[in-house]
Design an enzyme around this catalytic site. Structure first.
Site, PDB file in Angstrom:
ATOM      1  N   ASN A  27       0.663  -1.083   0.091  1.00 28.81           N
ATOM      2  CA  ASN A  27       0.134  -0.039   0.013  1.00 28.81           C
ATOM      3  C   ASN A  27       0.713   1.187   0.106  1.00 28.81           C
ATOM      4  O   ASN A  27       1.306   1.647   1.092  1.00 28.81           O
ATOM      5  CB  ASN A  27      -0.830   0.007   1.162  1.00 28.81           C
ATOM      6  N   LYS A  30       0.053   4.068   2.568  1.00 28.98           N
ATOM      7  CA  LYS A  30       0.341   3.858   4.149  1.00 28.98           C
ATOM      8  C   LYS A  30       1.937   3.850   3.925  1.00 28.98           C
ATOM      9  O   LYS A  30       2.432   4.687   4.955  1.00 28.98           O
ATOM     10  CB  LYS A  30       0.250   2.282   4.405  1.00 28.98           C
ATOM     11  N   ASP A  83      -0.616  -3.481  10.572  1.00 23.47           N
ATOM     12  CA  ASP A  83      -1.895  -3.819  10.124  1.00 23.47           C
ATOM     13  C   ASP A  83      -2.912  -2.769  11.087  1.00 23.47           C
ATOM     14  O   ASP A  83      -2.854  -2.505  12.056  1.00 23.47           O
ATOM     15  CB  ASP A  83      -1.935  -5.210  10.724  1.00 23.47           C
ATOM     16  N   PHE A 158      -6.790   6.461   1.085  1.00 21.36           N
ATOM     17  CA  PHE A 158      -7.239   5.382   0.459  1.00 21.36           C
ATOM     18  C   PHE A 158      -8.233   4.645   1.504  1.00 21.36           C
ATOM     19  O   PHE A 158      -8.945   5.339   2.480  1.00 21.36           O
ATOM     20  CB  PHE A 158      -6.067   4.273   0.403  1.00 21.36           C
ATOM     21  N   GLY A 159      -8.787   3.764   1.296  1.00 17.02           N
ATOM     22  CA  GLY A 159      -9.669   2.764   2.033  1.00 17.02           C
ATOM     23  C   GLY A 159     -10.909   3.467   2.163  1.00 17.02           C
ATOM     24  O   GLY A 159     -11.599   4.301   1.466  1.00 17.02           O
ATOM     25  N   ASP A 161     -11.119   6.263   4.021  1.00  7.42           N
ATOM     26  CA  ASP A 161     -10.791   7.640   4.418  1.00  7.42           C
ATOM     27  C   ASP A 161     -11.857   8.724   3.930  1.00  7.42           C
ATOM     28  O   ASP A 161     -12.111   9.435   4.796  1.00  7.42           O
ATOM     29  CB  ASP A 161      -9.449   8.050   3.471  1.00  7.42           C
ATOM     30  N   LYS A 181      -3.738  14.461   8.016  1.00  6.46           N
ATOM     31  CA  LYS A 181      -4.168  13.015   8.424  1.00  6.46           C
ATOM     32  C   LYS A 181      -3.119  12.416   9.496  1.00  6.46           C
ATOM     33  O   LYS A 181      -3.554  11.798  10.558  1.00  6.46           O
ATOM     34  CB  LYS A 181      -4.237  12.023   7.327  1.00  6.46           C
ATOM     35  N   ARG A 187      -2.455   5.054  12.385  1.00  2.00           N
ATOM     36  CA  ARG A 187      -1.083   4.806  11.830  1.00  2.00           C
ATOM     37  C   ARG A 187       0.021   5.471  12.136  1.00  2.00           C
ATOM     38  O   ARG A 187       1.130   4.988  12.919  1.00  2.00           O
ATOM     39  CB  ARG A 187      -1.134   4.737  10.588  1.00  2.00           C
TER      40      ARG A 187
HETATM   41  P1  IMP Z   1      -4.861  -3.589   6.482  1.00  2.44           P
HETATM   42  O1  IMP Z   1      -5.220  -4.853   6.767  1.00  2.44           O
HETATM   43  O2  IMP Z   1      -3.941  -2.896   7.302  1.00  2.44           O
HETATM   44  O3  IMP Z   1      -4.360  -3.197   4.990  1.00  2.44           O
HETATM   45  O4  IMP Z   1      -6.284  -2.553   6.572  1.00  2.44           O
HETATM   46  C1  IMP Z   1      -7.613  -3.094   6.303  1.00  2.44           C
HETATM   47  C2  IMP Z   1      -8.419  -2.215   5.691  1.00  2.44           C
HETATM   48  O5  IMP Z   1      -8.696  -0.991   6.609  1.00  2.44           O
HETATM   49  C3  IMP Z   1      -7.642  -1.580   4.605  1.00  2.44           C
HETATM   50  O6  IMP Z   1      -7.933  -2.235   3.186  1.00  2.44           O
HETATM   51  C4  IMP Z   1      -8.539  -0.096   4.480  1.00  2.44           C
HETATM   52  O7  IMP Z   1      -9.701  -0.357   3.929  1.00  2.44           O
HETATM   53  C5  IMP Z   1      -8.907  -0.097   5.842  1.00  2.44           C
HETATM   54  N1  IMP Z   1      -7.984   0.930   6.243  1.00  2.44           N
HETATM   55  C6  IMP Z   1      -6.877   0.661   7.359  1.00  2.44           C
HETATM   56  N2  IMP Z   1      -6.526   1.801   7.585  1.00  2.44           N
HETATM   57  C7  IMP Z   1      -7.160   2.805   6.900  1.00  2.44           C
HETATM   58  C8  IMP Z   1      -6.732   4.331   6.962  1.00  2.44           C
HETATM   59  O8  IMP Z   1      -5.743   5.045   7.426  1.00  2.44           O
HETATM   60  N3  IMP Z   1      -7.676   4.755   6.030  1.00  2.44           N
HETATM   61  C9  IMP Z   1      -8.890   4.095   5.424  1.00  2.44           C
HETATM   62  N4  IMP Z   1      -9.068   2.928   5.497  1.00  2.44           N
HETATM   63  C10 IMP Z   1      -8.015   2.330   6.078  1.00  2.44           C
END
Ligand code: IMP
Length: 206
Positions: A27, A30, A83, A158-159, A161, A181, A187
């Site tokens: 990512n 990230k 994570d 992303f995700g 947000d 952010k 994070r």
């Molecule tokens: P991961 O397993 O750490 O990659 O996070 C799992 C999921 O949570 C990601 O695919 C995002 O959809 C969501 N996510 C984690 N951190 C964030 C963030 O900082 N902003 C938005 N979505 C997040």
């Protein structure tokens, strides 16, 4: 860990400067976030994509820790992983550790549908960063709470947000610059916690 010993004896050991660290992730968003936090603490972070670690667990702490150990066994260089998950109060913490699956399947619109008509829109992002820098393993936790918005706002990040506003701001993460952010984010907190403690340990060990 034994890998270090075998690399030393083969003469192939990578000797990093004290500040070099790999961030294991696919990512890029990230990576940009953690690099900015790490830079403040004097670490130079490089992205290591493509390891496909696939650790599954009901706990993001376990995913973070196991992924870091697995990555270290494969790479043998100082590194960290992170994570995260989104914990929605009205859904009793769902999707939490399943956030990435939920994002890929029902996505933002699906989450908004699950919350349609809900008066309680409280949610928290949680993050666990694990850094391995022999002989140290350091785990840092971070959390930010706020609200799920009625509709997506902003196209940054992303995700989830675009549908999350942290307490103390009117903006969604999707409307914030990376620096903004990072002032709030789960994070930035977990990574700062892990790396600042690692830095102290390194200084104390000389
Ligand atoms: P991961 O397993 O750490 O990659 O996070 C799992 C999921 O949570 C990601 O695919 C995002 O959809 C969501 N996510 C984690 N951190 C964030 C963030 O900082 N902003 C938005 N979505 C997040």
């Amino acid at each position: 860990m034994s890998r270090k010993g075998s690399e030393e004896s083969s003469g192939a050991k990578h000797t990093p400067s004290r500040q070099e660290l790999l961030f294991v992730s696919d990512n890029i968003h990230k990576y940009e976030e953690v690099r900015a936090v790490a830079r403040e603490l004097g670490f130079d972070v490089q992205l290591m994509p493509g390891l496909k670690l696939e650790v599954q667990s009901d706990s993001i702490e376990e995913v973070s820790r196991k992924s870091a150990i697995l990555a270290y066994l494969l790479v043998g260089r100082p590194l960290f992983v992170e994570d995260a998950g989104l914990y929605i109060q009205a859904l009793r913490g769902f999707p939490g550790p399943y956030s990435s699956f939920v994002y890929r399947t029902i996505g933002i619109e699906g989450v908004l549908k699950l919350l349609e008509g809900a008066s309680d829109r409280r949610a928290c992002f949680k993050s666990v960063a694990t850094v391995i820098y022999e002989p140290f393993i350091v785990v840092g936790h971070g959390e930010v709470c706020g609200f799920i918005t009625d509709r997506p706002r902003g196209s940054r990040g992303f995700g989830f947000d675009p549908i999350f506003t942290p307490d103390g701001s009117e903006k969604t993460f999707g409307e914030m610059s990376l620096e903004e952010k990072n002032r709030f984010s789960h994070r930035a907190k977990s990574v700062y916690s892990a790396l600042s403690r690692l830095k102290k340990m390194m200084e104390q060990s000389g």
